[in-house]
Write a protein that holds these residues in place. Structure first.
Motif, PDB file in Angstrom:
ATOM      1  N   VAL A  14       0.859  -1.193   0.000  1.00 57.04           N
ATOM      2  CA  VAL A  14       0.000   0.000   0.000  1.00 57.04           C
ATOM      3  C   VAL A  14       0.893   1.240   0.000  1.00 57.04           C
ATOM      4  N   GLU A  15       1.978   1.184   0.786  1.00 59.67           N
ATOM      5  CA  GLU A  15       2.920   2.303   0.848  1.00 59.67           C
ATOM      6  C   GLU A  15       3.608   2.504  -0.510  1.00 59.67           C
ATOM      7  N   GLN A  16       3.962   1.410  -1.155  1.00 57.16           N
ATOM      8  CA  GLN A  16       4.587   1.508  -2.480  1.00 57.16           C
ATOM      9  C   GLN A  16       3.645   2.194  -3.470  1.00 57.16           C
ATOM     10  N   CYS A  17       2.350   1.799  -3.407  1.00 55.95           N
ATOM     11  CA  CYS A  17       1.357   2.421  -4.285  1.00 55.95           C
ATOM     12  C   CYS A  17       1.307   3.917  -4.031  1.00 55.95           C
ATOM     13  N   GLN A  89       7.635  -1.755 -13.758  1.00 55.89           N
ATOM     14  CA  GLN A  89       6.581  -1.717 -12.714  1.00 55.89           C
ATOM     15  C   GLN A  89       6.887  -2.716 -11.597  1.00 55.89           C
ATOM     16  N   PHE A  90       7.363  -3.912 -11.980  1.00 49.95           N
ATOM     17  CA  PHE A  90       7.743  -4.900 -10.960  1.00 49.95           C
ATOM     18  C   PHE A  90       8.847  -4.332 -10.072  1.00 49.95           C
ATOM     19  N   ARG A  91       9.843  -3.686 -10.730  1.00 51.39           N
ATOM     20  CA  ARG A  91      11.006  -3.169 -10.022  1.00 51.39           C
ATOM     21  C   ARG A  91      10.597  -2.089  -9.026  1.00 51.39           C
ATOM     22  N   LEU A  97      11.334  -5.510  -1.588  1.00 50.62           N
ATOM     23  CA  LEU A  97      11.586  -6.961  -1.535  1.00 50.62           C
ATOM     24  C   LEU A  97      12.995  -7.304  -2.013  1.00 50.62           C
ATOM     25  N   GLY A  98      13.647  -6.354  -2.659  1.00 50.22           N
ATOM     26  CA  GLY A  98      14.920  -6.661  -3.330  1.00 50.22           C
ATOM     27  C   GLY A  98      14.644  -7.591  -4.506  1.00 50.22           C
ATOM     28  N   LEU A  99      13.613  -7.257  -5.227  1.00 45.76           N
ATOM     29  CA  LEU A  99      13.166  -8.118  -6.328  1.00 45.76           C
ATOM     30  C   LEU A  99      14.236  -8.287  -7.409  1.00 45.76           C
ATOM     31  N   LYS A 100      14.441  -9.542  -7.823  1.00 48.64           N
ATOM     32  CA  LYS A 100      15.344  -9.786  -8.960  1.00 48.64           C
ATOM     33  C   LYS A 100      14.485 -10.142 -10.166  1.00 48.64           C
ATOM     34  N   ASP A 101      14.627  -9.365 -11.233  1.00 43.70           N
ATOM     35  CA  ASP A 101      13.861  -9.687 -12.435  1.00 43.70           C
ATOM     36  C   ASP A 101      14.817  -9.938 -13.593  1.00 43.70           C
ATOM     37  N   CYS A 102      14.288 -10.499 -14.643  1.00 44.76           N
ATOM     38  CA  CYS A 102      15.128 -10.795 -15.799  1.00 44.76           C
ATOM     39  C   CYS A 102      14.269 -10.636 -17.057  1.00 44.76           C
ATOM     40  N   ILE A 103      14.805  -9.887 -18.033  1.00 43.74           N
ATOM     41  CA  ILE A 103      14.035  -9.618 -19.254  1.00 43.74           C
ATOM     42  C   ILE A 103      14.615 -10.453 -20.395  1.00 43.74           C
TER      43      ILE A 103
END
Ligand SMILES: Nc1ncnc2c1ncn2[C@@H]1O[C@H](COP(=O)(O)OP(=O)(O)OP(=O)(O)O)[C@@H](O)[C@H]1O
Length: 477
Positions: A14-17, A89-91, A97-103
């Motif tokens: 909610v805070e991120q939003c 948007q994920f990032r 979360l320290g999200l790791k994404d890959c394109i």
């Protein structure tokens, strides 16, 4: 109205939003987020620019935070630019979360991508072709444990347009577990709903925005009747008018082929309009560079093929001009949806020649709204007509001299060889496929005509029509 917290999202999300400026959930987010959090499959159909991306990103991030591992989620999308936009948007939303994404998209280094995949990112965002290539050629990663499969612009992924994803999707679907949550989104889902329902079988939840018109209300939609031969002069006149009127605005012009796109870009530049082109014959690096220049408003005019018609979210775009009338209403819906996003105002003008009136009618029928006619000062168009024609001819000659068409063929062959395919065999296969499609089309037309004739006969006699449909066997002999 419920806020993000009431939808069941954790306080950090909610805070991120809030930090991203998303104050209240949009309708599609209200409708889909709770069902996704409950573990259900979801088919979400909502207008362009209505926030579908966050409708799947937010609940996925919440589930990922409860049980973080890689690879947790796979997102498929039809274009490379869109893959980067979704990853962004994920990032942003998943930062805490320290999200790791890959394109994983075409036109980029495969070895680098393979390495990234082997590092088990939480989320993989991919175009089907390149991901399928990785699955066929490497065993350094697995999709066997993914919890979420998302198909953004799902109808485009499933339809057999100029880029046919069918074979690649088969490879991908064979590599993901049957036990998963499947989320399918688009502004035009209903055309391929049956196929899509076959993919989402886990208590599927279908959410569709209820609205009498299929395009957004804040969008001012007009058509401009132009004779085919002087179309370019009208385009230059329109660009000039909007460019002067709207100082801070950006304009997207859609065309139907890479070649026209390139020529019109050259032409508008000759008239000193800061224009960039975006089409599939450009190298990936050039595509990204063009989009970056347009997004940052360094260049305020983007001329693009339909590679840019879906999903791109560029808030400064206030005007969309269709240089050609789209052949399919859903292409129109996505193109004009590049403006008037997230509640903003926007304008869309479609150039309609004497040959396109029927296309305009089918668009109006599909979107359930009549377009208003736009009038321009003919004298102003006439005053630039000769100059535009001369410049256009010069650009034609210049492009011809650069062997644009040959480059297209060479690029196609190179791409096929890279994919391990024989270009000549592929050409043969394509020709056969086209033949079958043509036969099917003729068959459908015959059916339609037979039904029409019978209906006409029976209404004149006052009896119910008994359809006598020719069989496929009859047609093919
Ligand atoms: N709850 C919200 N409040 C305000 N703005 C939002 C909200 N949710 C999303 N947005 C913004 O709306 C814009 C459009 O969102 P998005 O790109 O997800 O649209 P879409 O429905 O996927 O459109 P398309 O069908 O064209 O792909 C984005 O800039 C996004 O940040």
């Amino acid at each position: 109205m419920a806020g993000f917290a009431e939808l069941g999202l954790s306080s950090w999300l909610v805070e991120q939003c809030r930090q991203m400026g998303l104050k209240q959930p949009t309708m599609v987010q209200l409708g889909c987020i709770p069902a996704i959090l409950q573990g259900r499959d979801c088919l979400g159909c909502a207008k362009t620019g209505s926030g579908k991306t966050a409708a799947f990103v937010l609940p996925i991030l919440q589930k990922l935070s409860e049980d973080p591992y890689g690879i947790f989620c796979l997102v498929l999308t039809p274009t490379r630019e869109l893959a980067y936009q979704i990853a962004e948007q994920f990032r942003v939303l998943g930062k805490p979360l320290g999200l790791k994404d890959c394109i994983i998209v075409g036109g980029m280094d495969m070895v680098v991508q393979a390495l990234e995949l082997s590092r088990k990112p939480h989320v993989v965002i991919a175009t089907p072709g390149r991901l399928a290539d990785h699955l066929r050629s490497s065993n350094t990663f697995s999709l066997k444990k993914i919890r979420f499969l998302v198909m953004d612009e799902a109808d485009r992924l499933l339809e057999q347009g100029c880029t046919d994803f069918t074979a690649d999707l088969e490879t991908i679907l064979a590599s993901v577990p049957a036990q998963r949550q499947t989320l399918l989104f688009s502004a035009t889902l209903t055309d391929t709903l049956k196929e899509l329902q076959g993919l989402a079988t886990n208590q599927p939840f279908f959410w569709e925005a209820q609205a009498p018109v299929r395009t957004v209300e804040q969008l001012d939609q007009r058509y401009l009747l132009v004779p085919e031969k002087v179309k370019d002069a009208y385009l230059v006149h329109l660009v000039q008018t909007f460019y002067e009127q709207l100082e801070e605005c950006s304009i997207i012009i859609f065309t139907n082929t890479c070649k026209t796109c390139q020529i019109l870009c050259m032409m508008l530049r000759k008239f000193n309009f800061p224009t960039v082109a975006l089409h599939s014959m450009m190298k990936q690096k050039e595509r990204f560079a063009a989009l970056a220049k347009f997004k940052s408003s360094i260049y305020r005019i983007l001329i693009a093929t339909d590679v840019a018609s879906r999903g791109l979210d560029i808030p400064t775009v206030q005007v969309v001009i269709n240089h050609n009338t789209p052949g399919l209403p859903k292409i129109y819906i996505h193109r004009v949806g590049r403006t008037a996003r997230a509640g903003r105002q926007g304008q869309a003008i479609t150039l309609v020649t004497q040959y396109d009136i029927h296309l305009l009618h089918s668009i109006e029928e599909e979107i359930k709204k009549q377009l208003d006619e736009m009038k321009v000062e003919e004298a102003k168009v006439l005053s630039i007509l000769t100059q535009v024609n001369v410049v256009r001819r010069e650009c034609d000659i210049k492009l011809e001299a650069s062997h644009f068409d040959e480059k297209k063929e060479i690029n196609k062959r190179k791409q096929l060889i890279l994919e391990g395919k024989d270009p000549d065999l592929e050409a043969k296969r394509k020709a056969e496929l086209a033949k079958i499609k043509q036969q099917n089309r003729r068959f459908k037309e015959q059916v339609g005509q037979t039904l029409k004739r019978q209906k006409a006969k029976s209404t004149s006699r006052g009896v119910q029509p008994q359809p006598q449909v020719p069989t496929l066997a009859q047609e093919q002999t």
